[in-house]
Scaffold this active site. Sequence first.
Site, short mmCIF file in Angstrom:
data_model
loop_
_atom_site.label_atom_id
_atom_site.label_comp_id
_atom_site.label_asym_id
_atom_site.label_seq_id
_atom_site.Cartn_x
_atom_site.Cartn_y
_atom_site.Cartn_z
N GLY A 30 1.02 -1.18 -0.11
CA GLY A 30 0.10 0.10 0.06
C GLY A 30 0.83 1.27 -0.01
O GLY A 30 0.31 2.29 -0.21
N CYS A 239 -27.88 -10.03 -16.31
CA CYS A 239 -27.04 -9.73 -17.83
C CYS A 239 -28.06 -10.24 -18.96
O CYS A 239 -28.48 -11.36 -19.05
CB CYS A 239 -25.73 -10.36 -17.78
N CYS A 242 -25.93 -13.20 -20.90
CA CYS A 242 -25.51 -14.37 -20.14
C CYS A 242 -26.28 -14.96 -18.99
O CYS A 242 -26.28 -16.11 -18.68
CB CYS A 242 -24.07 -14.55 -19.78
N CYS A 264 -23.02 -7.76 -18.75
CA CYS A 264 -21.86 -7.83 -18.01
C CYS A 264 -20.54 -6.85 -18.52
O CYS A 264 -20.46 -6.74 -19.76
CB CYS A 264 -21.02 -9.06 -18.11
N CYS A 270 -18.62 -12.79 -19.90
CA CYS A 270 -19.86 -13.22 -20.36
C CYS A 270 -20.03 -14.13 -21.36
O CYS A 270 -20.65 -15.09 -21.53
CB CYS A 270 -20.40 -11.73 -20.89
#
Lengths: 283, 273
Positions: A30, A239, A242, A264, A270
Amino acid sequence: MIAGYNFAYLDEQTKRMIRRAILKATAIPGYQVPFASREMPLPYGWGTGGIQVTASIIGRGDTLKVIDQGADDTTNAVSIRRFFARTAGVRTTERTREASIIQTRHRIPETPLREGQIIVFQVPIPEPLRWLEPRERETRRMHAHADYGAMYVKLYEDIARYGRIATGYDYPVVVNGRYLMRPSPIPKFDNPKLDRLPALALFGAGREKRIYAVPPHTPVKSLDFEDHPFRVESWRERCALCGSGSSFLDEIVVDDSGRRMFVCSDTDYCSGRRAKRSGAEAA
Amino acid sequence: MSDAAALELAPDAAPAVAPPLLAARGLAKRYGRRTAMADVSFELWPGEVLAVVGESGAGKSTLLRCLSGQDEPDAGEAMYRRLDGTAVDVLRLGDVRRRLLLRTDWGVIHQNPRDGLRFGVSAGANVAERLMENGARHYADMRAEVADWLMRLEIDPERMDELPHTFSGGMQQRLQIARCLVTRPRLVFLDEPTGGLDVSVQARLLDLLRTLVRELEVAAILVTHDLAVARMLADRLAVMRDGRVVELGLTDQVLDDPQHPYTQLLVASVLPA
């Protein structure tokens, strides 16, 4: 591979410098490590940081996937993928599972990443405290002292104004219980994926000349209040292509009368689901 | 009158039982060849308000800046007694612990509200920031506490979510005080808190400050060039000139019976009310 360029465009000396920055960043999860960012053959804001990180870690045996907002077939993704195909001659793929390095802008793939993979993020502004403190000297001191109380002011303001934490992307996180970090502009939907991610996550900011990292299996916690816990967004729709009910959906306007569909944002996920479904139907 | 004699003057005639909250010894600061502050010593007891008066350039602000960690003196020590009874030299505390002290035990109120407030976020957030710096993470609890403090400083809690620049100068100053006092500091540094306000607003602010300081039993070091402000708020008074404390004693004593020629001049220069 095109002649006249070093492998993966950058000269070896530069790559070593960037690798040293990456090693340091990985050792201090970080923490933003400064590095001597180079001019790249694309404008700032298009991924100059990410592309330098990728160029420094890529080898001949690697397979590269590049996504932009989850999609493999957008301009930025196609250009960067072709850039490495031409300057490094590496294999490229659109399949998350097959890739050893994934360079991304604004998403983490839906398919869970595994150990041994590296995900490289393109970062526009690395400093999470910048919005409230313009002085670099001061933000560095705040990081050194872990003096992050002021960061909560932003969450407070959100709740006071909108009744909830309205930050939807680039949602600040604390890495390994120590450093406050901007996860780059990924939707907050992807924040939980960063927590104890088995893959190595590298973040490159070219214009701001910073590299930071989240090593594999590192705890990553999104900031929140006790009575306003962190929550990811959800959709009532599925979606349209899909049928997935658990992925991040893009809303697309499809005609002049305002009809819209949800699909998606991760194109590989997808199409993989659609291929599986049509295979099942055929059988 | 010598400094040593002045220091003998405790806030009350009986010997003080409690040890001083802050004891400064031989503070000095130079900017290049110019002396901004030399050999400043004083003691501050819990709950006491000490005013530092003097003309511009006398070293008042240098003293305040050095004590509150915004600047570093060249010499001297300032022993601060923490809540657990141990004393630390705040000038040699180190950055991390001094910042911790500034967030928890101390408060600074600036002359200009712009130095003490964030103008980009709401009034409520300005007050809540102090709480969050000290680890508060419960939104509803913080809102309640912020509203309570705004009310105590005569700011309508309805205006909690408005930006500070929509407030009048006096309200901004009161907001700054709310932000400072919300964490119940034990020592507050006030730098010309009424500067730049018109007289009636000044009077109300002073009245409010006096009530709060007494009620919370917070000790304060108040820098001002206005003797009226000092008379109203302070228990004791230190008169500074050319970086030195020329006279130190009970406020009414110093103002009504000034010993040092400079203090006499200062007191005489005030227009009779």
